[in-house]
Write a protein that holds these residues in place. Structure first.
Motif, PDB file in Angstrom:
ATOM      1  N   VAL A  23       0.630  -1.368  -0.039  1.00 32.64           N
ATOM      2  CA  VAL A  23      -0.130   0.053   0.067  1.00 32.64           C
ATOM      3  C   VAL A  23       1.064   1.319  -0.011  1.00 32.64           C
ATOM      4  O   VAL A  23       0.462   2.310  -0.498  1.00 32.64           O
ATOM      5  CB  VAL A  23      -0.974  -0.100   1.262  1.00 32.64           C
ATOM      6  N   ASP A  24       1.967   1.223   0.532  1.00 34.34           N
ATOM      7  CA  ASP A  24       3.089   2.462   0.473  1.00 34.34           C
ATOM      8  C   ASP A  24       3.344   2.646  -1.031  1.00 34.34           C
ATOM      9  O   ASP A  24       3.453   3.706  -1.350  1.00 34.34           O
ATOM     10  CB  ASP A  24       4.000   2.227   1.362  1.00 34.34           C
ATOM     11  N   THR A  25       3.645   1.569  -1.663  1.00 34.04           N
ATOM     12  CA  THR A  25       4.076   1.803  -3.121  1.00 34.04           C
ATOM     13  C   THR A  25       2.919   2.390  -3.920  1.00 34.04           C
ATOM     14  O   THR A  25       3.181   2.992  -4.933  1.00 34.04           O
ATOM     15  CB  THR A  25       4.957   0.703  -3.521  1.00 34.04           C
ATOM     16  N   ASP A  26       1.712   1.677  -3.750  1.00 34.67           N
ATOM     17  CA  ASP A  26       0.635   2.230  -4.299  1.00 34.67           C
ATOM     18  C   ASP A  26       0.305   3.975  -4.031  1.00 34.67           C
ATOM     19  O   ASP A  26      -0.078   4.498  -4.901  1.00 34.67           O
ATOM     20  CB  ASP A  26      -0.832   1.453  -3.750  1.00 34.67           C
ATOM     21  N   ASN A  27       0.856   4.314  -2.925  1.00 37.55           N
ATOM     22  CA  ASN A  27       0.816   5.732  -2.482  1.00 37.55           C
ATOM     23  C   ASN A  27       1.637   6.507  -3.658  1.00 37.55           C
ATOM     24  O   ASN A  27       1.298   7.565  -3.994  1.00 37.55           O
ATOM     25  CB  ASN A  27       1.121   6.173  -1.037  1.00 37.55           C
ATOM     26  N   VAL A  28       2.745   5.847  -3.804  1.00 37.46           N
ATOM     27  CA  VAL A  28       3.747   6.588  -4.642  1.00 37.46           C
ATOM     28  C   VAL A  28       3.266   6.573  -6.088  1.00 37.46           C
ATOM     29  O   VAL A  28       3.378   7.494  -6.736  1.00 37.46           O
ATOM     30  CB  VAL A  28       5.055   5.700  -4.666  1.00 37.46           C
ATOM     31  N   LEU A  29       2.478   5.507  -6.446  1.00 39.82           N
ATOM     32  CA  LEU A  29       2.198   5.394  -7.765  1.00 39.82           C
ATOM     33  C   LEU A  29       0.986   6.208  -8.021  1.00 39.82           C
ATOM     34  O   LEU A  29       0.692   6.697  -9.110  1.00 39.82           O
ATOM     35  CB  LEU A  29       1.636   4.091  -8.137  1.00 39.82           C
ATOM     36  N   ARG A  30       0.144   6.599  -7.062  1.00 42.24           N
ATOM     37  CA  ARG A  30      -1.105   7.272  -6.901  1.00 42.24           C
ATOM     38  C   ARG A  30      -0.509   8.839  -7.137  1.00 42.24           C
ATOM     39  O   ARG A  30      -1.121   9.649  -7.710  1.00 42.24           O
ATOM     40  CB  ARG A  30      -2.023   7.323  -5.866  1.00 42.24           C
ATOM     41  N   TRP A  31       0.546   9.057  -6.714  1.00 46.43           N
ATOM     42  CA  TRP A  31       1.199  10.529  -6.580  1.00 46.43           C
ATOM     43  C   TRP A  31       2.050  10.799  -7.898  1.00 46.43           C
ATOM     44  O   TRP A  31       1.998  11.924  -8.632  1.00 46.43           O
ATOM     45  CB  TRP A  31       2.224  10.706  -5.323  1.00 46.43           C
ATOM     46  N   ALA A  32       2.640   9.685  -8.231  1.00 45.79           N
ATOM     47  CA  ALA A  32       3.846   9.901  -9.484  1.00 45.79           C
ATOM     48  C   ALA A  32       3.080  10.151 -10.890  1.00 45.79           C
ATOM     49  O   ALA A  32       2.352   9.433 -11.333  1.00 45.79           O
ATOM     50  CB  ALA A  32       4.643   8.559  -9.418  1.00 45.79           C
ATOM     51  N   HIS A  33       3.843  11.107 -11.717  1.00 39.58           N
ATOM     52  CA  HIS A  33       3.623  10.958 -12.967  1.00 39.58           C
ATOM     53  C   HIS A  33       4.352  10.362 -14.143  1.00 39.58           C
ATOM     54  O   HIS A  33       3.928   9.855 -15.103  1.00 39.58           O
ATOM     55  CB  HIS A  33       3.789  12.678 -13.571  1.00 39.58           C
ATOM     56  N   ASP A  34       5.541   9.848 -13.569  1.00 38.26           N
ATOM     57  CA  ASP A  34       6.293   9.095 -14.278  1.00 38.26           C
ATOM     58  C   ASP A  34       7.040   8.071 -13.489  1.00 38.26           C
ATOM     59  O   ASP A  34       7.215   8.188 -12.105  1.00 38.26           O
ATOM     60  CB  ASP A  34       7.523  10.177 -14.856  1.00 38.26           C
ATOM     61  N   ILE A  35       7.237   6.813 -14.019  1.00 35.86           N
ATOM     62  CA  ILE A  35       7.971   5.672 -13.429  1.00 35.86           C
ATOM     63  C   ILE A  35       9.230   5.567 -14.016  1.00 35.86           C
ATOM     64  O   ILE A  35       9.225   5.152 -15.333  1.00 35.86           O
ATOM     65  CB  ILE A  35       7.159   4.387 -13.469  1.00 35.86           C
ATOM     66  N   LEU A  36      10.215   5.419 -13.134  1.00 36.85           N
ATOM     67  CA  LEU A  36      11.474   4.942 -13.771  1.00 36.85           C
ATOM     68  C   LEU A  36      11.877   3.414 -13.021  1.00 36.85           C
ATOM     69  O   LEU A  36      12.008   3.450 -11.860  1.00 36.85           O
ATOM     70  CB  LEU A  36      12.744   5.873 -13.457  1.00 36.85           C
ATOM     71  N   ILE A  37      12.335   2.675 -13.869  1.00 43.31           N
ATOM     72  CA  ILE A  37      12.389   1.183 -13.453  1.00 43.31           C
ATOM     73  C   ILE A  37      13.960   0.790 -13.439  1.00 43.31           C
ATOM     74  O   ILE A  37      14.410   0.420 -14.502  1.00 43.31           O
ATOM     75  CB  ILE A  37      11.439   0.046 -13.876  1.00 43.31           C
ATOM     76  N   PRO A  38      14.589   0.741 -12.230  1.00 44.41           N
ATOM     77  CA  PRO A  38      15.904   0.298 -12.135  1.00 44.41           C
ATOM     78  C   PRO A  38      15.755  -1.342 -12.151  1.00 44.41           C
ATOM     79  O   PRO A  38      14.837  -1.961 -11.676  1.00 44.41           O
ATOM     80  CB  PRO A  38      16.444   0.677 -10.812  1.00 44.41           C
ATOM     81  N   VAL A  39      16.510  -1.854 -13.167  1.00 44.94           N
ATOM     82  CA  VAL A  39      16.542  -3.562 -13.369  1.00 44.94           C
ATOM     83  C   VAL A  39      18.055  -4.004 -13.202  1.00 44.94           C
ATOM     84  O   VAL A  39      18.880  -3.346 -13.366  1.00 44.94           O
ATOM     85  CB  VAL A  39      15.994  -4.028 -14.466  1.00 44.94           C
ATOM     86  N   ASP A  40      18.112  -5.432 -12.874  1.00 41.12           N
ATOM     87  CA  ASP A  40      19.556  -6.012 -13.166  1.00 41.12           C
ATOM     88  C   ASP A  40      19.413  -7.040 -13.984  1.00 41.12           C
ATOM     89  O   ASP A  40      18.411  -7.576 -14.418  1.00 41.12           O
ATOM     90  CB  ASP A  40      20.099  -6.211 -11.844  1.00 41.12           C
ATOM     91  N   VAL A  41      20.355  -7.479 -14.383  1.00 39.16           N
ATOM     92  CA  VAL A  41      20.775  -8.723 -15.439  1.00 39.16           C
ATOM     93  C   VAL A  41      20.585  -9.815 -14.638  1.00 39.16           C
ATOM     94  O   VAL A  41      21.821 -10.657 -14.373  1.00 39.16           O
ATOM     95  CB  VAL A  41      21.606  -8.469 -16.293  1.00 39.16           C
ATOM     96  N   ASP A  42      19.405 -10.398 -14.234  1.00 40.93           N
ATOM     97  CA  ASP A  42      19.230 -11.645 -13.190  1.00 40.93           C
ATOM     98  C   ASP A  42      18.129 -12.418 -13.876  1.00 40.93           C
ATOM     99  O   ASP A  42      17.234 -12.096 -14.591  1.00 40.93           O
ATOM    100  CB  ASP A  42      18.999 -10.924 -11.784  1.00 40.93           C
ATOM    101  N   GLU A  43      18.125 -13.665 -13.415  1.00 44.24           N
ATOM    102  CA  GLU A  43      17.169 -14.836 -13.635  1.00 44.24           C
ATOM    103  C   GLU A  43      15.678 -14.094 -13.477  1.00 44.24           C
ATOM    104  O   GLU A  43      14.981 -14.381 -14.205  1.00 44.24           O
ATOM    105  CB  GLU A  43      17.594 -15.834 -12.561  1.00 44.24           C
ATOM    106  N   PHE A  44      15.393 -13.357 -12.330  1.00 42.79           N
ATOM    107  CA  PHE A  44      14.128 -13.122 -12.094  1.00 42.79           C
ATOM    108  C   PHE A  44      13.696 -11.688 -12.498  1.00 42.79           C
ATOM    109  O   PHE A  44      12.533 -11.442 -12.163  1.00 42.79           O
ATOM    110  CB  PHE A  44      13.942 -13.035 -10.452  1.00 42.79           C
ATOM    111  N   SER A  45      14.483 -10.848 -13.306  1.00 44.16           N
ATOM    112  CA  SER A  45      14.269  -9.660 -13.741  1.00 44.16           C
ATOM    113  C   SER A  45      12.990  -9.448 -14.498  1.00 44.16           C
ATOM    114  O   SER A  45      12.146  -8.617 -14.385  1.00 44.16           O
ATOM    115  CB  SER A  45      15.463  -9.036 -14.265  1.00 44.16           C
ATOM    116  N   ILE A  46      12.803 -10.351 -15.530  1.00 42.70           N
ATOM    117  CA  ILE A  46      11.529 -10.167 -16.387  1.00 42.70           C
ATOM    118  C   ILE A  46      10.345 -10.540 -15.716  1.00 42.70           C
ATOM    119  O   ILE A  46       9.478  -9.869 -15.637  1.00 42.70           O
ATOM    120  CB  ILE A  46      12.040 -11.330 -17.607  1.00 42.70           C
ATOM    121  N   GLU A  47      10.242 -11.692 -14.847  1.00 40.64           N
ATOM    122  CA  GLU A  47       9.261 -12.031 -14.013  1.00 40.64           C
ATOM    123  C   GLU A  47       8.862 -10.767 -12.988  1.00 40.64           C
ATOM    124  O   GLU A  47       7.493 -10.467 -12.964  1.00 40.64           O
ATOM    125  CB  GLU A  47       9.356 -13.112 -13.095  1.00 40.64           C
ATOM    126  N   ALA A  48       9.737 -10.160 -12.564  1.00 45.11           N
ATOM    127  CA  ALA A  48       9.427  -9.039 -11.559  1.00 45.11           C
ATOM    128  C   ALA A  48       9.075  -8.096 -12.673  1.00 45.11           C
ATOM    129  O   ALA A  48       8.086  -7.338 -11.825  1.00 45.11           O
ATOM    130  CB  ALA A  48      10.967  -8.644 -10.675  1.00 45.11           C
TER     131      ALA A  48
END
Ligand SMILES: Nc1ncnc2c1ncn2[C@@H]1O[C@H](COP(=O)(O)OP(=O)(O)OP(=O)(O)O)[C@@H](O)[C@H]1O
Ligand SMILES: [Mg+2]
Length: 263
Positions: free
Chosen positions: A137-162
């Motif tokens: 719910v805290d990240t939902d709060n950020v999504l309700r406020w944000a206009h833009d999302i920047l997604i940091p990722v790494d090159v790892d087995e679970f990155s795509i599923e995440a």
């Protein structure tokens, strides 16, 4: 120019959300933009990387309390600490750990962070929120406020599923709360260590095939740890290092800064 409102979000841990917030923020500050970083993680890694004290729930207003109880403009401003020229931070505090649990029973539980951060709109050009590794719910709060999302990722087995999970959560929130869909600035691929194994090359290629642009690629560098030890951003600690230039490239490619004029 209206303040940009950015969530740096990925529920996968250790993908350099905090590092990206820190050094993208430092890059924007060095370019003369008034930049506010928000540490929304009880771990306080952003706060300690800048050698700022955490806020003290026993003695002062904290972000978690402001979110739960509401606050006026002066209250919101009292959360902000100055790090260096053009760079301000709302530090972490330990009560952020219990914020999600307390928010679940609050009225308008997804809106409350916006009510606090909207008081700060006039003071800054950019606001970047460093989220904890969760979809709650805290990240939902950020999504309700944000206009833009920047997604940091790494090159790892679970990155795509995440990423699939993250994009699904945003879609659900848009549908259920009828909010305007946020824009995706894109993916920043972090902690890149070449040469890749065949497996990592396949994940890297898969990240480039997703329907989100790759707006940055940051290699694994010791300067990142050194800057943290000094409590500085890379723009301050190692302005001429290749990794500092890559954060500047990210700032341009993700649309924060204009293209530098050709020399
Ligand atoms: N480009 C880099 N070069 C070297 N070390 C890095 C780099 N990027 C991140 N790190 C290190 O990797 C670790 C994880 O990074 P960071 O804390 O930014 O990830 P995070 O996504 O915020 O983690 P969490 O999910 O726990 O919040 C940290 O120790 C950080 O200093
Ligand atoms: Mg972090």
């Amino acid at each position: 120019m209206a303040m940009t409102r950015d969530a740096l979000l990925n529920q996968k841990g250790g993908v350099a959300k905090t590092t990206t917030t820190l050094h993208l923020g430092g890059t924007l500050a060095a370019a003369g933009r008034r930049t506010l970083l928000v540490d929304l993680d009880g771990q306080g890694n952003l706060t300690t990387a800048l050698k700022l004290p955490r806020l003290n729930p026993a003695g002062e207003l904290t972000l978690a309390r402001a979110v739960l109880e509401g606050c006026d403009r002066a209250g919101a401003q009292s959360l902000v600490r100055r790090h260096s020229e053009n760079l301000w931070v709302i530090p972490s505090a330990l009560d952020l750990f219990t914020l999600p649990r307390q928010l679940h029973s609050a009225r308008s539980k997804e809106e409350r962070l916006s009510w606090v951060l909207e008081h700060l709109e006039d003071g800054f050009d950019h606001c970047l929120v460093d989220c904890r590794p969760a979809l709650d719910v805290d990240t939902d709060n950020v999504l309700r406020w944000a206009h833009d999302i920047l997604i940091p990722v790494d090159v790892d087995e679970f990155s795509i599923e995440a990423l699939e999970l993250l994009l699904g959560q945003v879609q659900t929130l848009v549908r259920e709360t009828r909010m305007a869909p946020p824009r995706y600035r894109g993916l920043v691929i972090n902690r890149v260590a070449r040469p890749f194994s065949g497996f990592h090359q396949a994940v890297y290629d898969a990240l480039h095939r997703l329907p989100l642009p790759v707006v940055g690629e940051i290699p694994l560098r010791t300067a990142v740890a050194e800057a943290k030890n000094q409590g500085q951003t890379l723009a301050q600690y190692a302005r001429t290092a290749d990794v500092a230039r890559m954060f500047r490239d990210l700032a341009v490619k993700a649309g924060y800064l204009p293209e530098a004029p050709a020399a």
